[in-house]
Motif scaffolding. Structure first.
Motif, PDB file in Angstrom:
ATOM      1  N   SER A   1      80.992  17.631  10.215  1.00  0.00           N
ATOM      2  CA  SER A   1      79.820  18.074  10.969  1.00  0.00           C
ATOM      3  C   SER A   1      80.079  17.932  12.466  1.00  0.00           C
ATOM      4  O   SER A   1      80.887  17.110  12.900  1.00  0.00           O
ATOM      5  N   VAL A   2      79.381  18.753  13.242  1.00  0.00           N
ATOM      6  CA  VAL A   2      79.370  18.602  14.697  1.00  0.00           C
ATOM      7  C   VAL A   2      78.045  17.947  15.062  1.00  0.00           C
ATOM      8  O   VAL A   2      76.977  18.510  14.818  1.00  0.00           O
ATOM      9  N   ILE A   3      78.107  16.731  15.604  1.00  0.00           N
ATOM     10  CA  ILE A   3      76.893  15.960  15.876  1.00  0.00           C
ATOM     11  C   ILE A   3      76.830  15.608  17.359  1.00  0.00           C
ATOM     12  O   ILE A   3      77.855  15.478  18.029  1.00  0.00           O
ATOM     13  N   GLU A   4      75.614  15.454  17.866  1.00  0.00           N
ATOM     14  CA  GLU A   4      75.450  15.001  19.241  1.00  0.00           C
ATOM     15  C   GLU A   4      75.530  13.479  19.268  1.00  0.00           C
ATOM     16  O   GLU A   4      74.966  12.796  18.409  1.00  0.00           O
ATOM     17  N   VAL A   5      76.259  12.934  20.246  1.00  0.00           N
ATOM     18  CA  VAL A   5      76.426  11.490  20.377  1.00  0.00           C
ATOM     19  C   VAL A   5      76.042  11.078  21.794  1.00  0.00           C
ATOM     20  O   VAL A   5      75.906  11.918  22.692  1.00  0.00           O
ATOM     21  N   ASP A   6      75.874   9.776  21.988  1.00  0.00           N
ATOM     22  CA  ASP A   6      75.529   9.269  23.322  1.00  0.00           C
ATOM     23  C   ASP A   6      76.763   8.920  24.147  1.00  0.00           C
ATOM     24  O   ASP A   6      76.688   8.860  25.378  1.00  0.00           O
ATOM     25  N   ALA A   7      77.885   8.678  23.478  1.00  0.00           N
ATOM     26  CA  ALA A   7      79.131   8.402  24.197  1.00  0.00           C
ATOM     27  C   ALA A   7      80.286   8.488  23.211  1.00  0.00           C
ATOM     28  O   ALA A   7      80.090   8.414  21.994  1.00  0.00           O
ATOM     29  N   PHE A   8      81.491   8.657  23.768  1.00  0.00           N
ATOM     30  CA  PHE A   8      82.687   8.638  22.930  1.00  0.00           C
ATOM     31  C   PHE A   8      83.871   8.146  23.752  1.00  0.00           C
ATOM     32  O   PHE A   8      83.856   8.165  24.991  1.00  0.00           O
ATOM     33  N   GLY A   9      84.896   7.679  23.048  1.00  0.00           N
ATOM     34  CA  GLY A   9      86.145   7.353  23.709  1.00  0.00           C
ATOM     35  C   GLY A   9      86.901   8.617  24.050  1.00  0.00           C
ATOM     36  O   GLY A   9      86.716   9.662  23.416  1.00  0.00           O
TER      37      GLY A   9
ATOM     38  N   CYS B   1      80.546   8.767  30.167  1.00  0.00           N
ATOM     39  CA  CYS B   1      79.583   9.470  29.312  1.00  0.00           C
ATOM     40  C   CYS B   1      78.154   9.254  29.801  1.00  0.00           C
ATOM     41  O   CYS B   1      77.323  10.176  29.756  1.00  0.00           O
ATOM     42  N   MET B   2      77.856   8.052  30.279  1.00  0.00           N
ATOM     43  CA  MET B   2      76.518   7.782  30.822  1.00  0.00           C
ATOM     44  C   MET B   2      76.242   8.676  32.031  1.00  0.00           C
ATOM     45  O   MET B   2      75.158   9.259  32.158  1.00  0.00           O
ATOM     46  N   LYS B   3      77.227   8.816  32.920  1.00  0.00           N
ATOM     47  CA  LYS B   3      77.037   9.663  34.102  1.00  0.00           C
ATOM     48  C   LYS B   3      76.907  11.134  33.706  1.00  0.00           C
ATOM     49  O   LYS B   3      76.125  11.881  34.303  1.00  0.00           O
ATOM     50  N   ALA B   4      77.675  11.548  32.694  1.00  0.00           N
ATOM     51  CA  ALA B   4      77.589  12.936  32.240  1.00  0.00           C
ATOM     52  C   ALA B   4      76.195  13.238  31.697  1.00  0.00           C
ATOM     53  O   ALA B   4      75.599  14.281  32.008  1.00  0.00           O
ATOM     54  N   LYS B   5      75.647  12.329  30.906  1.00  0.00           N
ATOM     55  CA  LYS B   5      74.316  12.557  30.341  1.00  0.00           C
ATOM     56  C   LYS B   5      73.236  12.482  31.426  1.00  0.00           C
ATOM     57  O   LYS B   5      72.227  13.198  31.349  1.00  0.00           O
ATOM     58  N   GLU B   6      73.438  11.623  32.427  1.00  0.00           N
ATOM     59  CA  GLU B   6      72.491  11.581  33.547  1.00  0.00           C
ATOM     60  C   GLU B   6      72.433  12.922  34.265  1.00  0.00           C
ATOM     61  O   GLU B   6      71.396  13.293  34.831  1.00  0.00           O
ATOM     62  N   ASN B   7      73.544  13.654  34.240  1.00  0.00           N
ATOM     63  CA  ASN B   7      73.601  14.973  34.867  1.00  0.00           C
ATOM     64  C   ASN B   7      73.314  16.091  33.866  1.00  0.00           C
ATOM     65  O   ASN B   7      73.667  17.242  34.089  1.00  0.00           O
ATOM     66  N   ARG B   8      72.689  15.716  32.745  1.00  0.00           N
ATOM     67  CA  ARG B   8      72.186  16.653  31.734  1.00  0.00           C
ATOM     68  C   ARG B   8      73.280  17.411  30.990  1.00  0.00           C
ATOM     69  O   ARG B   8      73.045  18.500  30.475  1.00  0.00           O
TER      70      ARG B   8
END
Length: 583
Positions: A381-389, A427-434
């Motif tokens: 499956s392709v799933i949305e995650v909050d962060a990855f290595g 990943c946190m910065k990427a999500k902060e930038n939507r």
């Protein structure tokens, strides 16, 4: 007749020969292959559920360079071709398509000819052949240069619309990312007739025009005398599917055009070197048409500093494919990731713990990033995650261009649970930038260290090798799982039929079996579908199936598709035992 001497290193030629009810022609077909003065070839014959004497004929021609696959359920020519190419072919192979009722002319230098052609830089060839029905040569026609440059092949029709194409060859890597929807009907089933045309166009449109060759030399007999030829028994379906292939299709999907090559930076951070298996997996990786890769490794001891340097480089490319120096990536990883057209997508690998299956995928809970355990992830499956290595991750360059420096910061702490890795920081910065982050759980990577850490297995490779001396067998009887070793039968798990073996065995057991026996009261197909990983490590399978069981053919075909061969069958009063061995 053109006769060639060997002058170049032999590339591997893989001959794909599907057939159905062709017992009259198989001897001539096999002998025409075996006559070749060429060592580096593999002949794959797919018996598509024949009900004549084809299987008996082929027993005389079994050898180390010929794989014979016996389908239980008829799948059709194109489904068989694509399946065996994905299973058996690698980058650099020359794939030769020769139906089982056709055969090569009496010339032992044919493979040498194609080897020379591919050493000259060609990657796709078609034609010519001799028609057995009409007794005339069918010489392949050239396309005009303008047509080849503009790739308007579907608009340029010959007398028979498509040019004469037998014998057809192509470099293996051009098959890997063809959308299978091109060969399916409105119900999603593979077409069983008339697939030659759409496959021809899919391949010729992918190959650079300078690397396409119309071969004028007659190298094969086209057996249009065969009364079972598709145009005689399936003419309506063949014409419908062939005519569909003349419709114009966008040449490159996912916002890529032939005139715009996308550039991908493959970057490896390291403070020592690169594992040989990591480099090998990158070298063998499939790269779709319309993309080019640039490989660099970045040396240093401070990981966040190295990753920031990589991020700066990535801004000059369309994508960054980040791979750690100890990660083995699957051949189709890049192709899959590009197809999703996501901001950032990761594969799956585990941390280097012997007693855990902790992935480098994260979810956010109560303000903390927690690792997914592999048994918490949905399969394929392709799933949305909050962060990855970033051990195996494809990221669009727009992500780096829209995030302020620094992109990566590593923050250590005495309590390791409070450490913030540079990957999670990014990943946190990427999500902060939507930007959205995803993971494809079908992209399974190995993590190399002193041991080889595999997703779905908690055992190090050295320990496995020591245990494989024993022939461990798992018996699935009803709802229970037993092990048999050295004539000792032990109950391992009760009421386990509702769970996948791929999950049960890594979680609860130590060893993968060399043999599996299944007697599960009509749940065989369900068990097999959940046992892909286990079956890949298995050498023998025995399945007991009730005599009146309606899904028998599907069960047997599933094992054939997993590269097993039916060796024998024992009939009992109420059921049958089917014995399979790995090809």
């Amino acid at each position: 007749r053109q006769v060639l001497r060997k002058t170049s290193v032999e590339k591997r030629i893989v001959i794909i020969s599907p057939f159905r009810n062709a017992e009259r022609y198989l001897q001539t077909h096999c002998e025409s292959i075996d006559q070749q003065d060429y060592d580096n070839y593999l002949h794959i014959m797919i018996n598509d559920a024949s009900d004549d004497g084809s299987a008996d004929v082929l027993k005389k021609f079994e050898n180390d360079q010929r794989i014979i696959i016996d389908n239980v359920v008829r799948k059709g020519c194109i489904a068989n071709q694509l399946h065996v190419i994905s299973k058996h072919c690698k980058r650099g192979d020359i794939v030769m398509l020769l139906d089982g009722d056709d055969f090569l002319v009496s010339n032992n230098s044919i493979f040498n000819y194609y080897n020379e052609v591919y050493h000259q830089g060609f990657r796709f060839t078609y034609g010519s052949c001799w028609s057995l029905a009409d007794g005339i040569p069918l010489i392949a026609q050239d396309y005009p240069v303008e047509v080849k440059k503009e790739r308007t092949y579907r608009d340029h029709l010959f007398n028979w619309k498509i040019p004469y194409t037998h014998l057809r060859t192509c470099a293996a890597e051009y098959f890997w990312d063809i959308p299978t929807s091109r060969f399916k009907d409105d119900d999603g089933n593979y077409i069983t007739s008339g697939a030659d045309n759409p496959l021809f166009y899919e391949l010729i449109e992918k190959v650079e025009w300078q690397r396409i060759k119309a071969v004028k030399e007659i190298f094969c007999y086209y057996n249009d005398l065969n009364p079972l030829n598709d145009y005689k028994v399936n003419s309506e379906e063949q014409n419908i599917n062939a005519n569909r292939s003349y419709e114009k299709i966008p040449l490159i999907e996912n916002n890529t055009t032939m005139n715009e090559t996308k550039k991908i930076l493959i970057a490896i951070p390291t403070n020592a070197g690169i594992e040989p298996d990591t480099f090998r997996s990158i070298y063998n990786m499939s790269v779709p048409e319309g993309y080019e890769t640039h490989f660099e490794f970045f040396y240093g001891y401070q990981i966040d500093q190295i990753r920031n340097l990589i991020a700066d480089w990535a801004k000059k490319f369309d994508y960054l494919f980040s791979i750690d120096s100890d990660i083995i990536v699957p051949k189709d990883a890049l192709t899959k990731m590009l197809s999703y057209n996501k901001d950032a997508v990761s594969g799956v690998y585990i941390q280097r713990f012997h007693d855990k299956q902790t992935s480098e995928l994260y979810y956010l809970k109560d303000g903390r990033h927690l690792n997914y355990q592999t048994n918490e992830l949905p399969q394929n499956s392709v799933i949305e995650v909050d962060a990855f290595g970033l051990g195996c991750a494809l990221i669009k360059s727009e992500v780096f261009k829209n995030i302020d420096y620094p992109h990566f910061v590593y923050s250590s702490a005495l309590d390791h649970s409070q450490t913030l890795s540079e990957d999670v920081y990014f990943c946190m910065k990427a999500k902060e930038n939507r930007f959205k982050l995803y993971a494809d759980t079908s992209i399974i990577c190995d993590h190399i260290g002193k041991h080889n850490f595999k997703v779905g297995s908690m055992m190090a490779s050295e320990e496995k090798e020591a245990l494989e001396v024993k022939k461990l067998t798992y018996d699935i009887e009803g709802d229970n799982l037993y092990s048999t070793s050295n004539d000792q039968k032990t109950l391992l798990l009760e009421n386990c039929n509702d769970a996948s073996l791929d999950i049960l065995i890594p979680q609860h057991l130590i060893e993968f079996p060399k043999c599996i026996r299944i007697d599960s009261r009509k749940k065989e197909l369900e068990i097999l579908n959940g046992s892909t990983l286990v079956l890949e490590k298995c050498e023998e399978v025995v399945v007991r199936i009730l005599n009146d069981q309606p899904d028998t053919d599907n069960i047997l075909q599933h094992l054939v598709d997993m590269e097993f061969k039916l060796i024998s069958k024992v009939e009992n009063e109420f059921d049958k035992d089917y014995y399979f061995s790995r090809l």
